[in-house]
Motif scaffolding. Structure first.
Motif, PDB file in Angstrom:
ATOM      1  N   ARG A 125      38.331  -3.411  71.679  1.00  0.00           N
ATOM      2  CA  ARG A 125      37.917  -2.707  72.897  1.00  0.00           C
ATOM      3  C   ARG A 125      38.775  -1.456  73.115  1.00  0.00           C
ATOM      4  NH1 ARG A 125      35.493  -4.122  77.831  1.00  0.00           N
ATOM      5  NH2 ARG A 125      36.411  -3.223  79.745  1.00  0.00           N
ATOM      6  N   PHE A 126      40.092  -1.601  73.004  1.00  0.00           N
ATOM      7  CA  PHE A 126      40.983  -0.476  73.265  1.00  0.00           C
ATOM      8  C   PHE A 126      40.861   0.602  72.188  1.00  0.00           C
ATOM      9  CE2 PHE A 126      43.709  -3.912  75.390  1.00  0.00           C
ATOM     10  CZ  PHE A 126      43.064  -3.726  76.613  1.00  0.00           C
ATOM     11  N   CYS A 127      40.746   0.191  70.936  1.00  0.00           N
ATOM     12  CA  CYS A 127      40.646   1.172  69.851  1.00  0.00           C
ATOM     13  C   CYS A 127      39.317   1.921  69.891  1.00  0.00           C
ATOM     14  CB  CYS A 127      40.831   0.475  68.500  1.00  0.00           C
ATOM     15  SG  CYS A 127      42.518  -0.111  68.197  1.00  0.00           S
ATOM     16  N   ALA A 128      38.227   1.211  70.164  1.00  0.00           N
ATOM     17  CA  ALA A 128      36.920   1.864  70.241  1.00  0.00           C
ATOM     18  C   ALA A 128      36.874   2.866  71.386  1.00  0.00           C
ATOM     19  CB  ALA A 128      35.825   0.810  70.412  1.00  0.00           C
ATOM     20  N   SER A 129      37.511   2.512  72.493  1.00  0.00           N
ATOM     21  CA  SER A 129      37.554   3.421  73.640  1.00  0.00           C
ATOM     22  C   SER A 129      38.290   4.709  73.295  1.00  0.00           C
ATOM     23  CB  SER A 129      38.230   2.710  74.816  1.00  0.00           C
ATOM     24  OG  SER A 129      38.396   3.573  75.904  1.00  0.00           O
ATOM     25  N   ALA A 130      39.442   4.581  72.624  1.00  0.00           N
ATOM     26  CA  ALA A 130      40.213   5.772  72.230  1.00  0.00           C
ATOM     27  C   ALA A 130      39.459   6.603  71.202  1.00  0.00           C
ATOM     28  CB  ALA A 130      41.578   5.349  71.693  1.00  0.00           C
ATOM     29  N   GLN A 131      38.800   5.947  70.266  1.00  0.00           N
ATOM     30  CA  GLN A 131      38.042   6.667  69.244  1.00  0.00           C
ATOM     31  C   GLN A 131      36.927   7.490  69.879  1.00  0.00           C
ATOM     32  OE1 GLN A 131      36.172   4.167  66.321  1.00  0.00           O
ATOM     33  NE2 GLN A 131      35.002   5.826  65.428  1.00  0.00           N
ATOM     34  N   ALA A 132      36.172   6.885  70.793  1.00  0.00           N
ATOM     35  CA  ALA A 132      35.059   7.591  71.421  1.00  0.00           C
ATOM     36  C   ALA A 132      35.563   8.766  72.249  1.00  0.00           C
ATOM     37  CB  ALA A 132      34.264   6.624  72.288  1.00  0.00           C
ATOM     38  N   ALA A 133      36.645   8.561  72.995  1.00  0.00           N
ATOM     39  CA  ALA A 133      37.170   9.633  73.843  1.00  0.00           C
ATOM     40  C   ALA A 133      37.739  10.778  73.006  1.00  0.00           C
ATOM     41  CB  ALA A 133      38.241   9.070  74.772  1.00  0.00           C
ATOM     42  N   THR A 134      38.358  10.445  71.901  1.00  0.00           N
ATOM     43  CA  THR A 134      38.936  11.484  71.042  1.00  0.00           C
ATOM     44  C   THR A 134      37.846  12.299  70.364  1.00  0.00           C
ATOM     45  OG1 THR A 134      40.883  10.081  70.652  1.00  0.00           O
ATOM     46  CG2 THR A 134      40.524  11.916  69.139  1.00  0.00           C
ATOM     47  N   PHE A 135      36.830  11.638  69.839  1.00  0.00           N
ATOM     48  CA  PHE A 135      35.727  12.359  69.207  1.00  0.00           C
ATOM     49  C   PHE A 135      34.995  13.252  70.214  1.00  0.00           C
ATOM     50  CE2 PHE A 135      35.013   9.152  65.523  1.00  0.00           C
ATOM     51  CZ  PHE A 135      35.953   9.830  64.766  1.00  0.00           C
ATOM     52  N   ALA A 136      34.964  12.832  71.478  1.00  0.00           N
ATOM     53  CA  ALA A 136      34.307  13.646  72.502  1.00  0.00           C
ATOM     54  C   ALA A 136      35.111  14.904  72.824  1.00  0.00           C
ATOM     55  CB  ALA A 136      34.099  12.823  73.771  1.00  0.00           C
ATOM     56  N   SER A 137      36.411  14.901  72.492  1.00  0.00           N
ATOM     57  CA  SER A 137      37.284  16.024  72.829  1.00  0.00           C
ATOM     58  C   SER A 137      37.582  16.932  71.648  1.00  0.00           C
ATOM     59  CB  SER A 137      38.605  15.503  73.409  1.00  0.00           C
ATOM     60  OG  SER A 137      38.386  14.742  74.570  1.00  0.00           O
ATOM     61  N   TYR A 138      37.552  16.398  70.434  1.00  0.00           N
ATOM     62  CA  TYR A 138      37.907  17.174  69.245  1.00  0.00           C
ATOM     63  C   TYR A 138      36.856  16.985  68.161  1.00  0.00           C
ATOM     64  CZ  TYR A 138      42.547  17.565  71.349  1.00  0.00           C
ATOM     65  OH  TYR A 138      43.590  17.827  72.204  1.00  0.00           O
ATOM     66  N   PRO A 139      36.367  18.079  67.583  1.00  0.00           N
ATOM     67  CA  PRO A 139      35.375  17.959  66.504  1.00  0.00           C
ATOM     68  C   PRO A 139      35.975  17.528  65.168  1.00  0.00           C
ATOM     69  CG  PRO A 139      35.919  20.257  66.872  1.00  0.00           C
ATOM     70  CD  PRO A 139      36.635  19.482  67.938  1.00  0.00           C
ATOM     71  N   GLY A 140      37.305  17.639  65.029  1.00  0.00           N
ATOM     72  CA  GLY A 140      37.973  17.297  63.778  1.00  0.00           C
ATOM     73  C   GLY A 140      38.327  18.536  62.991  1.00  0.00           C
ATOM     74  N   PRO A 141      39.072  18.406  61.890  1.00  0.00           N
ATOM     75  CA  PRO A 141      39.644  17.134  61.430  1.00  0.00           C
ATOM     76  C   PRO A 141      40.863  16.722  62.274  1.00  0.00           C
ATOM     77  CG  PRO A 141      40.382  18.902  60.004  1.00  0.00           C
ATOM     78  CD  PRO A 141      39.425  19.525  60.983  1.00  0.00           C
ATOM     79  N   LEU A 142      41.077  15.433  62.399  1.00  0.00           N
ATOM     80  CA  LEU A 142      42.178  14.911  63.195  1.00  0.00           C
ATOM     81  C   LEU A 142      43.407  14.726  62.310  1.00  0.00           C
ATOM     82  CD1 LEU A 142      40.236  12.297  65.341  1.00  0.00           C
ATOM     83  CD2 LEU A 142      40.785  14.663  65.897  1.00  0.00           C
TER      84      LEU A 142
END
Length: 418
Positions: free
Chosen positions: A300-317
């Protein structure tokens, strides 16, 4: 492997190709192997995570915690698109600098090292990786530790600044001990390698790989401390004293958390399908249900961070091109889990008494070493003492020696010298 440039894979001391043929490995795979085989990694098995590793067969120690953080960090790194081997290595290394008795021991060594630049577990990790671990030497005969790549060392650095730039400590650690040690990542006399590592980086910003490692650490201990408390019979998630838990959350982690935010956070946790509806009974089925809960919470916590990060940065990370984004809701839910462990486990009278005795033991051991001098030190530290040029440097050697000990060996040294 994601596109890391030559600067990211550079080592402080250039290494010639191996004379014996070996399977082709990336620089970050080699870094991971070096940390896994380090003596400091083995010592983590006998160092306190929350309670002493000798107290129970089930309880986590620093090594098992590091392995779990590494698994969480690797999976999250892969999902985000940064190098899994690099992030896993940082997770495996993140607690190497912890002294005996965890943050409780760190507090004692910080006081003992006040005259030689202080002590902090993360700064000690950098010192181990770049000086104290035996692997590589420079042309002038100086140990450079494991000689890891620049990107890996940067990913291991949670607090990329000196003690002079550190903020005053507040709150408590995950193990319940008060934060009295300033958080910083490098001692003054380790500045040259730190300066090389941070070449081209402005300010105090963590690289994104360090942020992933840091979140994995936070996720792992917030979930696993509750799991350990349930198995120990101290926590029952079906009969929580909500007011006491909220008090612990505000007193230890989120002082400004509103009642509404904490209520929403607890409701979110209880909405997880595997949240228990009956007390843990110690059976295999009960243990399986508990394992499913920890897995679901971590996901739950990792999926939440992944979704929020992808919404803020197009990559590459990669490195300093992005930041990990952790939603406020996740931070509150993790704080509630920590608050549950704090109320039911960390504040127990027997544990508070044991921690007081640990601090007394370690302080007495440091003073015994000061009185005894180099004759009782292990050979590597005796050699460091012989080359030290002033009292502060010799005090640092003693601190290095004590920090290297496990819980059991610190007690044994105390019995022998005090």
């Amino acid at each position: 492997m994601p596109e890391y440039d030559d600067a990211a894979t550079e080592r402080w001391v250039d290494e010639p190709p191996k004379r014996v043929p070996a399977p082709e490995r990336t620089p970050f795979e080699r870094d991971r192997a070096r940390v896994v085989h380090a003596a400091a990694s083995r010592r983590l098995a006998a160092k306190t995570q929350v309670v002493g590793p000798q107290s129970d067969d089930f309880v986590r120690n620093r090594l098992t915690h590091s392995l779990e953080v590494a698994q969480v960090a690797r999976d999250l790194a892969r999902a985000l698109g940064c190098e899994p081997d690099l992030v896993e290595t940082a997770a495996l290394a993140h607690d190497l600098g912890h002294p005996p008795f965890g943050h409780n021991g760190e507090r004692v060594l910080a006081e003992a090292a006040a005259e030689c630049g202080g002590f902090e577990g993360n700064a000690q990790t950098l010192r181990l990786l770049t000086r104290l671990e035996a692997k590589t030497f420079s042309v002038d005969g100086r140990s450079v530790g494991l000689n890891l790549t620049r990107a890996t060392l940067d990913a291991c650095t949670k607090y990329p600044w000196l003690i002079a730039d550190a903020e005053l400590p507040t709150g408590v650690h995950a193990d319940g001990s008060p934060r009295v040690v300033r958080k910083f990542g490098v001692y003054d006399d380790d500045w040259p390698v730190f300066d090389w590592m941070r070449s081209g980086v402005e300010g105090r910003r963590q690289c994104v790989e360090a942020q992933v490692m840091d979140l994995a650490d936070d996720v792992a201990y917030s979930v696993h401390d509750v799991e350990d408390g349930i198995v120990a019979g101290r926590i029952d998630l079906t009969t929580l004293d909500v007011a006491a838990v909220e008090e612990a959350v505000r007193g230890w982690y989120l002082p400004d958390a509103s009642a509404d935010a904490l209520a929403v956070g607890l409701a979110g946790l209880r909405s997880v399908g595997s949240w228990p509806v009956r007390p843990y009974d110690g059976s295999r089925r009960g243990l399986a249900a508990l394992k499913n809960l920890t897995s679901d919470l971590i996901g739950r916590f990792c999926a939440s961070a992944q979704a929020a990060t992808f919404a803020s940065y197009p990559g590459p990370l990669l490195r300093h091109r992005a930041d990990l984004v952790v939603p406020e809701e996740s931070l509150v839910e993790m704080a509630i889990l920590k608050g549950i462990a704090a109320h039911y486990v960390m504040q127990a009278d027997d544990r508070v008494r044991a921690m007081a005795r640990q601090r007394e033991l370690l302080a007495e051991l440091v003073e015994a070493l000061v009185a005894a001098g180099p004759s009782v030190l292990e050979r590597p530290f005796a050699d460091d003492w012989a080359t030290a040029t002033d009292d502060a440097s010799r005090r640092r050697v003693l601190i290095d020696q004590v920090a290297a000990l496990t819980d059991a060996s610190a007690a044994a040294w105390h019995d022998r010298l005090v």
